[in-house]
Design a protein around this motif. Sequence first.
Motif, PDB file in Angstrom:
ATOM      1  N   ILE A  13     -13.203  26.824 -21.135  1.00 53.09           N
ATOM      2  CA  ILE A  13     -14.366  26.841 -20.254  1.00 53.09           C
ATOM      3  C   ILE A  13     -14.051  25.968 -19.037  1.00 53.09           C
ATOM      4  O   ILE A  13     -13.729  24.784 -19.176  1.00 53.09           O
ATOM      5  N   LEU A  15     -15.209  23.870 -16.184  1.00 52.81           N
ATOM      6  CA  LEU A  15     -16.432  23.166 -15.788  1.00 52.81           C
ATOM      7  C   LEU A  15     -16.680  23.259 -14.294  1.00 52.81           C
ATOM      8  O   LEU A  15     -17.834  23.156 -13.843  1.00 52.81           O
ATOM      9  N   THR A  92     -15.802  31.115 -18.538  1.00 54.52           N
ATOM     10  CA  THR A  92     -14.724  31.123 -19.533  1.00 54.52           C
ATOM     11  C   THR A  92     -13.474  31.781 -18.953  1.00 54.52           C
ATOM     12  O   THR A  92     -13.554  32.635 -18.065  1.00 54.52           O
ATOM     13  N   THR A 172     -12.754  19.793 -27.921  1.00 55.93           N
ATOM     14  CA  THR A 172     -13.386  20.597 -26.876  1.00 55.93           C
ATOM     15  C   THR A 172     -12.379  21.531 -26.209  1.00 55.93           C
ATOM     16  O   THR A 172     -11.176  21.246 -26.165  1.00 55.93           O
ATOM     17  N   LYS A 174     -13.202  22.515 -23.027  1.00 56.03           N
ATOM     18  CA  LYS A 174     -13.729  22.454 -21.670  1.00 56.03           C
ATOM     19  C   LYS A 174     -12.718  21.804 -20.720  1.00 56.03           C
ATOM     20  O   LYS A 174     -12.344  20.647 -20.905  1.00 56.03           O
ATOM     21  N   ASN A 176     -12.033  20.250 -17.259  1.00 58.54           N
ATOM     22  CA  ASN A 176     -12.824  19.625 -16.205  1.00 58.54           C
ATOM     23  C   ASN A 176     -12.149  19.817 -14.843  1.00 58.54           C
ATOM     24  O   ASN A 176     -11.655  18.878 -14.217  1.00 58.54           O
TER      25      ASN A 176
END
Length: 317
Positions: A13, A15, A92, A172, A174, A176
């Motif tokens: 993902i 961010l 995503t 995670t 995610k 960044n």
Amino acid sequence: MAGGNWTRVGEFILLSFSSLPTEIQLLLFLTFLIIYLVTLMGNSLIILVTLVDPMLHSPMYFFLRNLSFLEIGFNLVIVPKMLGTLLAWDTTISFLGCATQMYFSFFFGGAECFLLATMAYDRYVAICSPLHYAVIMNQRTCAKLAIASWFPGFPVATVQTTWLFSFPFCGTNKVNHFFCDSPPVLRLVCADTALFEIYAIVGTILVIMIPCLLILCSYTRIAATVLKIPSAKGKHKAFSTCSSHLLVVSLFYVSLSLTYFRPKSNNSPESKKLLSLSYTVVTPMLNPIIYSLRNNEVKNALGRTFRKALDLRNCIP
């Protein structure tokens, strides 16, 4: 899929700028969309005009055309996905998609460093050996230099991307950042990455510094030659042929150095995103503008190309 105490990640993902208010993200979307379209149009025009105008069939514009191809590729790899994340269409990115994006960002970034060094060498030959310029910078030599500029991106991108994505990822998923850059993805790895980090630092320094040193050497010789020219007009003419390239090099290397060589204590994720925007989004837009506005040959060629296009249109019944 579980495997011991780690998980095989199927997607990441991005961010991006999700911490900002929705209104700001919308404003960023519109801004980056305009920049993206200007980048594609500007670099496409440079490619077109250097191909169709016989006055621009010289080594300098051959390498400029390569730079424009590179900038378009760099933008296509990063910007469309970033625009999607700003509108929250799809934040995503698949495991393979992330690896592909990282691979081509390394490839285009490394190629640009060496291509800028090649363009500096071209200016060195033009100013320091003008009588032998046509012989030295012949078509075959230019083709070899272009290939040599593009090639270093392949091993750098292949080794670094393959190595990084062979690690297990846990916790995670995610990232960044607004694209799959190495440092934010590396933070998601749950394994000893010390050897990889050493390789990444050494590789980054070599890819950035070797071309930078070649550029400095070329411009040191150019400066020494220009200072020997007796007339102020001659000095100005010689320097004007390098000014656009110098400005492009300065923008690219300053933003790249601030992104990757700042101390970690001063390198927050948000500040790195802003710095990354400068060389991934802003600089590719500025390059064709700089070469168009500061180069009379390009401006005249653009005028001739547009006039031919209008004349052709008027001839069609």
